[in-house]
Scaffold this motif. Structure first.
Motif, PDB file in Angstrom:
ATOM      1  N   MET A   1       0.842  -1.203   0.000  1.00 40.44           N
ATOM      2  CA  MET A   1       0.000   0.000   0.000  1.00 40.44           C
ATOM      3  C   MET A   1       0.881   1.259   0.000  1.00 40.44           C
ATOM      4  SD  MET A   1      -3.130   0.823   2.610  1.00 40.44           S
ATOM      5  CE  MET A   1      -2.257   1.834   3.783  1.00 40.44           C
ATOM      6  N   LEU A   2       0.541   2.197  -0.856  1.00 46.61           N
ATOM      7  CA  LEU A   2       1.338   3.418  -0.941  1.00 46.61           C
ATOM      8  C   LEU A   2       1.120   4.295   0.282  1.00 46.61           C
ATOM      9  CD1 LEU A   2       1.195   4.816  -4.578  1.00 46.61           C
ATOM     10  CD2 LEU A   2       3.208   4.064  -3.315  1.00 46.61           C
ATOM     11  N   GLU A   3       2.180   4.870   0.764  1.00 44.85           N
ATOM     12  CA  GLU A   3       2.078   5.851   1.846  1.00 44.85           C
ATOM     13  C   GLU A   3       1.384   7.112   1.312  1.00 44.85           C
ATOM     14  OE1 GLU A   3       3.195   5.836   5.116  1.00 44.85           O
ATOM     15  OE2 GLU A   3       3.562   3.703   4.888  1.00 44.85           O
ATOM     16  N   PRO A   4       0.708   7.876   2.191  1.00 46.87           N
ATOM     17  CA  PRO A   4       0.101   9.136   1.730  1.00 46.87           C
ATOM     18  C   PRO A   4       1.172  10.206   1.496  1.00 46.87           C
ATOM     19  CG  PRO A   4      -0.149   8.901   4.106  1.00 46.87           C
ATOM     20  CD  PRO A   4       0.465   7.622   3.625  1.00 46.87           C
ATOM     21  N   TRP A   5       0.792  11.235   0.768  1.00 47.21           N
ATOM     22  CA  TRP A   5       1.682  12.399   0.641  1.00 47.21           C
ATOM     23  C   TRP A   5       1.728  13.127   1.978  1.00 47.21           C
ATOM     24  CZ3 TRP A   5       4.750  12.998  -3.438  1.00 47.21           C
ATOM     25  CH2 TRP A   5       4.405  12.341  -4.624  1.00 47.21           C
ATOM     26  N   ARG A   6       2.917  13.536   2.363  1.00 44.18           N
ATOM     27  CA  ARG A   6       3.098  14.258   3.634  1.00 44.18           C
ATOM     28  C   ARG A   6       3.964  15.494   3.395  1.00 44.18           C
ATOM     29  NH1 ARG A   6       3.511   8.669   5.838  1.00 44.18           N
ATOM     30  NH2 ARG A   6       1.799   8.469   7.334  1.00 44.18           N
ATOM     31  N   THR A   7       3.879  16.426   4.317  1.00 50.21           N
ATOM     32  CA  THR A   7       4.721  17.628   4.223  1.00 50.21           C
ATOM     33  C   THR A   7       5.992  17.420   5.030  1.00 50.21           C
ATOM     34  OG1 THR A   7       2.781  19.026   3.984  1.00 50.21           O
ATOM     35  CG2 THR A   7       4.814  20.105   4.667  1.00 50.21           C
ATOM     36  N   GLY A   8       7.124  17.587   4.352  1.00 51.59           N
ATOM     37  CA  GLY A   8       8.413  17.552   5.033  1.00 51.59           C
ATOM     38  C   GLY A   8       8.977  18.957   5.129  1.00 51.59           C
ATOM     39  N   ILE A   9       9.796  19.184   6.143  1.00 52.32           N
ATOM     40  CA  ILE A   9      10.450  20.486   6.295  1.00 52.32           C
ATOM     41  C   ILE A   9      11.959  20.276   6.202  1.00 52.32           C
ATOM     42  CG2 ILE A   9      10.867  22.436   7.860  1.00 52.32           C
ATOM     43  CD1 ILE A   9       8.049  22.011   8.936  1.00 52.32           C
ATOM     44  N   VAL A  10      12.600  21.053   5.353  1.00 51.11           N
ATOM     45  CA  VAL A  10      14.060  20.961   5.215  1.00 51.11           C
ATOM     46  C   VAL A  10      14.682  21.666   6.418  1.00 51.11           C
ATOM     47  CG1 VAL A  10      16.039  21.560   3.781  1.00 51.11           C
ATOM     48  CG2 VAL A  10      13.876  20.881   2.715  1.00 51.11           C
ATOM     49  N   ILE A  11      15.350  20.890   7.275  1.00 50.28           N
ATOM     50  CA  ILE A  11      15.879  21.482   8.513  1.00 50.28           C
ATOM     51  C   ILE A  11      17.373  21.798   8.425  1.00 50.28           C
ATOM     52  CG2 ILE A  11      14.094  20.502  10.016  1.00 50.28           C
ATOM     53  CD1 ILE A  11      16.205  18.358  10.844  1.00 50.28           C
ATOM     54  N   LYS A  12      18.050  21.253   7.392  1.00 56.62           N
ATOM     55  CA  LYS A  12      19.483  21.521   7.265  1.00 56.62           C
ATOM     56  C   LYS A  12      19.925  21.231   5.838  1.00 56.62           C
ATOM     57  CE  LYS A  12      23.955  20.130   9.221  1.00 56.62           C
ATOM     58  NZ  LYS A  12      24.656  19.111  10.031  1.00 56.62           N
ATOM     59  N   LEU A  13      20.866  22.033   5.344  1.00 55.53           N
ATOM     60  CA  LEU A  13      21.463  21.834   4.018  1.00 55.53           C
ATOM     61  C   LEU A  13      22.980  21.907   4.161  1.00 55.53           C
ATOM     62  CD1 LEU A  13      19.220  24.318   2.003  1.00 55.53           C
ATOM     63  CD2 LEU A  13      19.127  21.842   1.820  1.00 55.53           C
ATOM     64  N   GLU A  14      23.669  21.109   3.358  1.00 50.31           N
ATOM     65  CA  GLU A  14      25.141  21.193   3.388  1.00 50.31           C
ATOM     66  C   GLU A  14      25.693  20.847   2.012  1.00 50.31           C
ATOM     67  OE1 GLU A  14      28.454  18.316   5.104  1.00 50.31           O
ATOM     68  OE2 GLU A  14      27.284  19.194   6.742  1.00 50.31           O
ATOM     69  N   ASP A  15      26.494  21.758   1.459  1.00 56.69           N
ATOM     70  CA  ASP A  15      27.142  21.482   0.176  1.00 56.69           C
ATOM     71  C   ASP A  15      28.380  20.625   0.414  1.00 56.69           C
ATOM     72  OD1 ASP A  15      25.348  22.893  -1.380  1.00 56.69           O
ATOM     73  OD2 ASP A  15      26.402  24.792  -1.103  1.00 56.69           O
ATOM     74  N   GLU A  95       9.242  23.917   2.834  1.00 57.11           N
ATOM     75  CA  GLU A  95       8.403  22.715   2.890  1.00 57.11           C
ATOM     76  C   GLU A  95       8.491  21.964   1.565  1.00 57.11           C
ATOM     77  OE1 GLU A  95       4.413  23.795   3.960  1.00 57.11           O
ATOM     78  OE2 GLU A  95       4.955  24.141   6.070  1.00 57.11           O
ATOM     79  N   ILE A  96       8.448  20.626   1.662  1.00 51.72           N
ATOM     80  CA  ILE A  96       8.469  19.769   0.472  1.00 51.72           C
ATOM     81  C   ILE A  96       7.399  18.705   0.648  1.00 51.72           C
ATOM     82  CG2 ILE A  96       9.783  17.976  -0.738  1.00 51.72           C
ATOM     83  CD1 ILE A  96      12.288  19.458  -0.375  1.00 51.72           C
ATOM     84  N   LEU A  97       6.602  18.491  -0.398  1.00 46.50           N
ATOM     85  CA  LEU A  97       5.602  17.419  -0.382  1.00 46.50           C
ATOM     86  C   LEU A  97       6.305  16.120  -0.779  1.00 46.50           C
ATOM     87  CD1 LEU A  97       2.556  17.326   0.199  1.00 46.50           C
ATOM     88  CD2 LEU A  97       2.164  17.466  -2.269  1.00 46.50           C
ATOM     89  N   LEU A  98       6.108  15.075   0.022  1.00 45.26           N
ATOM     90  CA  LEU A  98       6.838  13.833  -0.263  1.00 45.26           C
ATOM     91  C   LEU A  98       5.988  12.618   0.088  1.00 45.26           C
ATOM     92  CD1 LEU A  98       8.025  12.457   2.643  1.00 45.26           C
ATOM     93  CD2 LEU A  98       9.275  14.598   2.602  1.00 45.26           C
ATOM     94  N   ARG A  99       6.391  11.496  -0.523  1.00 45.52           N
ATOM     95  CA  ARG A  99       5.714  10.230  -0.241  1.00 45.52           C
ATOM     96  C   ARG A  99       6.774   9.138  -0.089  1.00 45.52           C
ATOM     97  NH1 ARG A  99       1.091   8.567  -4.257  1.00 45.52           N
ATOM     98  NH2 ARG A  99       2.773   8.047  -5.673  1.00 45.52           N
ATOM     99  N   GLY A 100       6.570   8.303   0.902  1.00 45.03           N
ATOM    100  CA  GLY A 100       7.516   7.199   1.090  1.00 45.03           C
ATOM    101  C   GLY A 100       7.382   6.627   2.490  1.00 45.03           C
ATOM    102  N   PRO A 101       8.158   5.606   2.790  1.00 46.23           N
ATOM    103  CA  PRO A 101       9.198   5.048   1.934  1.00 46.23           C
ATOM    104  C   PRO A 101       8.614   4.112   0.879  1.00 46.23           C
ATOM    105  CG  PRO A 101       9.075   3.791   3.962  1.00 46.23           C
ATOM    106  CD  PRO A 101       8.076   4.896   4.091  1.00 46.23           C
TER     107      PRO A 101
END
Length: 241
Positions: A1-15, A95-101
């Motif tokens: 069964m597919l997971e629902p779409w959820r809102t993720g928040i980007v809490i850290k970025l690193e190049d 915010e990013i809309l995502l689905r998973g795993p």
């Protein structure tokens, strides 16, 4: 069964290189984000009117740790609409809309053979997750060979961390190889194929193969591994791009 779409928040970025970035994403509505090492998430990015042209899938680079945070490692592709958006528009707090795993590119229930984890570029993501998971949970295993094809030494993602893991896990072998470096002592040069073929040339090794990266590498590896007498069912793959 597919997971629902959820809102993720980007809490850290690193190049980590001029064109490669680590993204840490938290899913506030979940207490913990449960996944198996090797699985991926799909992001829905506002880059097209049609849904299926907005979706981009990325392997999870972190091991499950009981929290609601996970990591992706993404390379900026020339003319890549999805990665251009992620690099130019996404900031800490976005915010990013995502689905998973999702996905079945996962470890066997019991590890009875040597595992060859063969990758190029950000294809290292699922194998970093697997190696840390095996170590953290003391999962019984044979030899683990992480064979990582890079152009230059500066492209060896997570190198310090994986070298440290190699010291802590006697049966874990971190084997980067560089296609555009000059040969030197203690440095492998060339392509991933030379590395696994050399190990397997000692003969009669029971093995399973996990391939992750660009299509050319995967196609050639499949051909070479079956040419060595291994069965297609011993080869698992996750294609990038």
């Amino acid at each position: 069964m597919l997971e629902p779409w959820r809102t993720g928040i980007v809490i850290k970025l690193e190049d980590v290189t001029p064109s490669t970035r680590r993204f840490w994403i938290q899913i506030p509505e979940l207490e913990k984000f449960d996944f198996k090492p090797g699985q991926f998430v799909t992001l829905d990015l506002p880059i097209h009117e049609k849904k299926n042209k907005r979706w981009r899938s990325y392997s999870i680079a972190s091991a499950p740790d009981g929290t609601n945070v996970f990591e992706l490692i993404i390379v900026l592709l020339e003319e890549g609409t999805g990665t251009t958006y992620l690099f130019k528009e996404i900031k800490e707090g976005s915010e990013i809309l995502l689905r998973g795993p999702q996905g079945v590119f996962t470890l066997p229930e019991t590890i009875n053979e040597d595992l060859f984890l063969i990758c190029t570029g950000t294809g290292i993501a699922p194998f970093r997750s697997m190696a840390h998971y095996i170590h953290k949970h003391n999962i019984p295993h044979k030899n683990l060979y992480l064979i990582f094809g890079c152009r230059k030494e500066c492209d060896a993602l997570y190198r310090d961390e994986l070298e440290e893991l190699e010291k802590q896990m006697p049966s874990f072998h971190y084997l980067p190889t560089f296609s555009r470096e000059e040969p030197e002592a203690n440095k492998r040069t060339g392509y991933v194929h030379n590395v696994y073929e050399e190990i397997l040339s000692t003969g009669n090794i029971e093995a399973k193969f996990f391939l992750c990266g660009w299509k050319n590498m995967i196609d050639e590896a499949k051909q070479r591994i079956t040419g060595l007498g291994y069965d297609r069912k011993d080869i698992h793959l996750e294609l990038y791009g």
